[in-house]
Design an enzyme around this catalytic site. Structure first.
Site, mmCIF file in Angstrom:
data_model
loop_
_atom_site.group_PDB
_atom_site.id
_atom_site.type_symbol
_atom_site.label_atom_id
_atom_site.label_comp_id
_atom_site.label_asym_id
_atom_site.label_seq_id
_atom_site.Cartn_x
_atom_site.Cartn_y
_atom_site.Cartn_z
ATOM 1 N N ARG A 105 0.852 -1.191 0.000
ATOM 2 C CA ARG A 105 0.000 0.000 0.000
ATOM 3 C C ARG A 105 0.884 1.236 0.000
ATOM 4 O O ARG A 105 1.742 1.401 0.877
ATOM 5 C CB ARG A 105 -0.893 -0.016 1.234
ATOM 6 C CG ARG A 105 -1.930 1.061 1.266
ATOM 7 C CD ARG A 105 -2.876 0.822 2.441
ATOM 8 N NE ARG A 105 -3.868 1.876 2.516
ATOM 9 C CZ ARG A 105 -4.259 2.460 3.645
ATOM 10 N NH1 ARG A 105 -3.741 2.080 4.805
ATOM 11 N NH2 ARG A 105 -5.162 3.397 3.630
ATOM 12 N N PHE A 147 1.549 10.627 2.208
ATOM 13 C CA PHE A 147 0.981 9.988 3.399
ATOM 14 C C PHE A 147 1.943 8.934 3.935
ATOM 15 O O PHE A 147 2.637 9.170 4.908
ATOM 16 C CB PHE A 147 -0.389 9.389 3.087
ATOM 17 C CG PHE A 147 -1.083 8.751 4.267
ATOM 18 C CD1 PHE A 147 -0.938 9.237 5.560
ATOM 19 C CD2 PHE A 147 -1.896 7.647 4.071
ATOM 20 C CE1 PHE A 147 -1.582 8.637 6.642
ATOM 21 C CE2 PHE A 147 -2.551 7.045 5.138
ATOM 22 C CZ PHE A 147 -2.392 7.531 6.426
ATOM 23 N N GLN A 196 3.296 1.203 3.144
ATOM 24 C CA GLN A 196 2.954 0.155 4.109
ATOM 25 C C GLN A 196 3.416 -1.206 3.620
ATOM 26 O O GLN A 196 3.270 -1.541 2.443
ATOM 27 C CB GLN A 196 1.441 0.138 4.334
ATOM 28 C CG GLN A 196 0.984 -0.856 5.380
ATOM 29 C CD GLN A 196 -0.506 -0.709 5.678
ATOM 30 O OE1 GLN A 196 -1.089 0.347 5.494
ATOM 31 N NE2 GLN A 196 -1.113 -1.778 6.158
ATOM 32 N N ASN A 214 -2.597 -1.209 11.854
ATOM 33 C CA ASN A 214 -3.553 -2.016 12.608
ATOM 34 C C ASN A 214 -4.953 -1.849 12.035
ATOM 35 O O ASN A 214 -5.172 -1.037 11.138
ATOM 36 C CB ASN A 214 -3.520 -1.654 14.101
ATOM 37 C CG ASN A 214 -3.926 -0.217 14.377
ATOM 38 O OD1 ASN A 214 -4.861 0.311 13.778
ATOM 39 N ND2 ASN A 214 -3.225 0.419 15.300
ATOM 40 N N PHE A 267 4.081 0.753 8.772
ATOM 41 C CA PHE A 267 4.136 1.772 7.730
ATOM 42 C C PHE A 267 5.180 2.811 8.094
ATOM 43 O O PHE A 267 5.574 2.955 9.255
ATOM 44 C CB PHE A 267 2.761 2.415 7.471
ATOM 45 C CG PHE A 267 2.171 3.169 8.624
ATOM 46 C CD1 PHE A 267 2.405 4.526 8.798
ATOM 47 C CD2 PHE A 267 1.351 2.524 9.543
ATOM 48 C CE1 PHE A 267 1.841 5.229 9.847
ATOM 49 C CE2 PHE A 267 0.777 3.216 10.605
ATOM 50 C CZ PHE A 267 1.026 4.581 10.757
ATOM 51 N N LEU A 301 -3.020 10.407 13.107
ATOM 52 C CA LEU A 301 -2.730 9.025 13.510
ATOM 53 C C LEU A 301 -2.259 8.920 14.958
ATOM 54 O O LEU A 301 -2.191 7.820 15.509
ATOM 55 C CB LEU A 301 -1.675 8.413 12.585
ATOM 56 C CG LEU A 301 -2.042 8.327 11.106
ATOM 57 C CD1 LEU A 301 -0.901 7.719 10.317
ATOM 58 C CD2 LEU A 301 -3.325 7.545 10.909
ATOM 59 N N HIS A 339 -2.000 4.647 16.362
ATOM 60 C CA HIS A 339 -0.979 3.715 15.876
ATOM 61 C C HIS A 339 0.271 3.852 16.726
ATOM 62 O O HIS A 339 0.660 4.962 17.094
ATOM 63 C CB HIS A 339 -0.646 3.990 14.407
ATOM 64 C CG HIS A 339 -1.789 3.735 13.485
ATOM 65 N ND1 HIS A 339 -2.006 2.508 12.908
ATOM 66 C CD2 HIS A 339 -2.802 4.541 13.069
ATOM 67 C CE1 HIS A 339 -3.094 2.575 12.158
ATOM 68 N NE2 HIS A 339 -3.597 3.796 12.243
#
Length: 192
Positions: A59, A64, A67, A106, A117, A126, A130
């Site tokens: 990903r 951003f 991942q 998660n 990530f 976030l 996370h």
């Protein structure tokens, strides 16, 4: 060591570093073991066992994060060294303040497994959701190369990028030992 069986002694004198040797270059991360010992232990042990070898960055979202850590490449797989999901170690001391922050991916509270990530920008939304457990110390240019890849509608890269293997740095060493116990692991896990 089988899944679920991990030594719990965790307290080295210096922060360990892990290098992810990707198909586009190496990324070295320093682990924040004092703030997130279980997340660091999980990541370090998975890297040592070769769990991430051949695993893609599945990903990628520009501006951003990137991942990886899911051996199925779907974003739905992966297992921790503890045998299942493990609890969050969220602290106010560590935040997603900029590019290069290493965090656990998660699916909600206390669902950490093998996925992680690396941020490419500040992501304050976030914080508290996370576990931050490290940062990129070398190879941010590689993170940027991965971030710049074209992706499909599901944020999967059109050209696969994989972690070829992982190296764990010995204290004071300039090259990693790949998949073998090293000085730092001897202190943490009591290996000979």
């Amino acid at each position: 060591m089988p899944a679920g069986q991990v030594e719990q002694d965790f307290g080295p004198q210096t922060a360990p570093e892990v290098t992810l040797n990707t198909s586009v270059g190496p990324i070295t991360v320093e682990l924040y073991y004092k703030h997130a010992p279980k997340a660091c232990q999980n990541f370090l042990e998975l890297a040592r066992r070769g769990y991430y070898d051949g695993v893609p960055f599945h990903r990628i979202i520009t501006d951003f994060m990137i991942q990886g850590g899911d051996p199925t490449g779907t974003g739905r797989g992966g297992q921790s060294v503890f045998g299942s999901k493990f609890e969050d170690e969220i602290t106010r001391d560590l935040k997603h303040t900029g590019a290069g922050v290493l965090s656990m991916a998660n699916s909600g509270p206390n669902t950490n497994g093998s996925q992680f990530f690396i941020t490419t920008v500040s992501t304050p939304h976030l914080n508290g959701k996370h576990v931050v457990f490290g940062e990129v110390t070398d190879g941010m240019d590689v993170v940027r190369k991965i971030e710049s890849l074209r992706t499909n509608q599901r944020d999967h890269p059109n050209d696969e990028v994989v972690i070829a293997n992982s190296g764990i740095y010995e204290e004071g060493a300039t090259t990693p030992k790949v998949g073998k116990p090293n000085t730092w692991e001897k202190k943490v896990y009591g290996k000979k």
